[in-house]
Design an enzyme around this catalytic site. Sequence first.
Site, PDB file in Angstrom:
ATOM      1  N   ASP A 198      -4.688   4.508  -0.483  1.00 43.98           N
ATOM      2  CA  ASP A 198      -5.359   5.724   0.000  1.00 43.98           C
ATOM      3  C   ASP A 198      -4.582   6.969  -0.428  1.00 43.98           C
ATOM      4  O   ASP A 198      -5.154   7.941  -0.948  1.00 43.98           O
ATOM      5  CB  ASP A 198      -5.569   5.680   1.523  1.00 43.98           C
ATOM      6  N   LYS A 203      -1.356  -1.807  -0.180  1.00 41.03           N
ATOM      7  CA  LYS A 203      -1.792  -1.364   1.148  1.00 41.03           C
ATOM      8  C   LYS A 203      -1.029  -2.236   2.130  1.00 41.03           C
ATOM      9  O   LYS A 203      -1.599  -2.935   2.974  1.00 41.03           O
ATOM     10  CB  LYS A 203      -3.320  -1.530   1.277  1.00 41.03           C
ATOM     11  N   ASP A 251      -8.620  -1.846 -10.767  1.00 39.83           N
ATOM     12  CA  ASP A 251     -10.001  -1.589 -11.189  1.00 39.83           C
ATOM     13  C   ASP A 251     -10.471  -0.238 -10.654  1.00 39.83           C
ATOM     14  O   ASP A 251     -10.999   0.610 -11.384  1.00 39.83           O
ATOM     15  CB  ASP A 251     -10.883  -2.732 -10.658  1.00 39.83           C
ATOM     16  N   ASP A 274     -10.996   3.815 -12.760  1.00 42.57           N
ATOM     17  CA  ASP A 274     -12.177   4.691 -12.793  1.00 42.57           C
ATOM     18  C   ASP A 274     -11.768   6.110 -12.397  1.00 42.57           C
ATOM     19  O   ASP A 274     -12.223   7.097 -12.994  1.00 42.57           O
ATOM     20  CB  ASP A 274     -13.258   4.192 -11.824  1.00 42.57           C
ATOM     21  N   TYR A 318      -9.893 -10.992  -7.064  1.00 38.58           N
ATOM     22  CA  TYR A 318     -10.970 -11.440  -7.951  1.00 38.58           C
ATOM     23  C   TYR A 318     -10.999 -12.956  -8.133  1.00 38.58           C
ATOM     24  O   TYR A 318     -11.767 -13.477  -8.940  1.00 38.58           O
ATOM     25  CB  TYR A 318     -10.869 -10.743  -9.320  1.00 38.58           C
TER      26      TYR A 318
HETATM   27  N1  GGG Z   1     -16.430  -2.498 -20.307  1.00 41.28           N
HETATM   28  C1  GGG Z   1     -16.394  -3.548 -19.393  1.00 41.28           C
HETATM   29  C2  GGG Z   1     -17.407  -3.444 -18.284  1.00 41.28           C
HETATM   30  O1  GGG Z   1     -18.579  -3.581 -18.493  1.00 41.28           O
HETATM   31  N2  GGG Z   1     -16.924  -3.205 -17.091  1.00 41.28           N
HETATM   32  C3  GGG Z   1     -17.759  -3.117 -15.947  1.00 41.28           C
HETATM   33  C4  GGG Z   1     -17.134  -3.659 -14.711  1.00 41.28           C
HETATM   34  O2  GGG Z   1     -17.663  -3.485 -13.636  1.00 41.28           O
HETATM   35  N3  GGG Z   1     -16.029  -4.320 -14.814  1.00 41.28           N
HETATM   36  C5  GGG Z   1     -15.381  -4.859 -13.700  1.00 41.28           C
HETATM   37  C6  GGG Z   1     -14.020  -5.306 -14.054  1.00 41.28           C
HETATM   38  O3  GGG Z   1     -13.445  -4.798 -15.025  1.00 41.28           O
HETATM   39  O4  GGG Z   1     -13.461  -6.142 -13.378  1.00 41.28           O
END
Ligand code: GGG
Length: 359
Positions: free
Chosen positions: A227, A194, A251, A255, A144
């Site tokens: 993976d 990885k 990140d 999810d 990032y």
């Molecule tokens: N609640 C935080 C938010 O809106 N996250 C959306 C997102 O895509 N975040 C990317 C990240 O956390 O780097």
Amino acid sequence: MGVPSANPAKSFRIALYPGDGIGPEVVDATLAVLQAVEQQAGGFRLECTRFDWGIAHYERHGVVAPEDFLARLRGFDAVFLGAVGWPARLPDHITLAPLIRMRQAFDLYACVRPARTFPGVAGPLRSDQPIDLVVVRENSEGEYVDNGGAFATGTPGEIAVQSAVHTRRGVERIMRFSFELARTRRRRLTMITKSNAQRYAYVLWDKVLAEMAPGFADVAIEKLHIDAATLELVRRPHTFDVVVGSNLFGDILSDLTGGITGSLGLNPSANLDPSRRAPSLFEPVHGSAPDIAGQGIANPAGAILSGAMMLEWLGEAVAAATVRRAVGRAFSDGCLTPDIGGKLTTTGLTTEVIRRLDA
Ligand code: GGG
């Protein structure tokens, strides 16, 4: 002039950045819970200042947040963010930029993202073994970092280069943080890389883990490639405790861990500066969900639990535990929003949580 109280309440300055989409809805819900617990617990006060940055700000002023936004936030004790992004109105990389800049400028290098199952909330997996893990995402560098370039833009030969940056200092400090966190939990640490394919960056992660492991001999370690990790988190999620990975992998995995515990709407996060020189930032893991924005049906639990993480960080551990308990009780009493199979609105679940604060 009033007589000062013999035991004045501690006061914390909180910057609110509700953002876009469902962000303002879940921030309002969290604020209602925090104000209720503040009144009930006594002993501390939250002084909140709201910054209406995001897409609406962009549409009025041409920028998502003012140029001096970092300076404006620096003096606060914590920042509480809702969600950012609304790709139909503005490209996501523009709305996300202030969040990434806060994490890097304030050196919020440890992003802590707990994911757990709750009695009363059904998950998508067949196994009913409880899940209770924490994803620790390296939050200050890696994939990032704003490092790259574009060439021959707009031509058929267009080239885009984006380089990840992993420093020994950065990897060591997130690994140490994760080992220490594992020691407060079930003493298991899984590192995700990885390193079979990315033979510079993630080989550095392998080296750091190997060097540090003897100092944490009481913590069981496991190494997985990203993976394999996505497969194993679905196959045997209950075996994971602390999971550490780079910025991008953390990140993505958080999810997934939202999905396997029942809903991304359940998961809180803390972006921490462990040195406490800058304000740490708290936010639900979920994004702005434009498809349901304005309908009043967003699950506020991830944001409310992020509020609990903020209280704990500020030293109000009892109030934090009260909030967590109330959320768990609301779920086990069947108070559910649509994403987890119920019919309650955002306000409806918030009210039920507040009702259970003193239970
Ligand atoms: N609640 C935080 C938010 O809106 N996250 C959306 C997102 O895509 N975040 C990317 C990240 O956390 O780097």
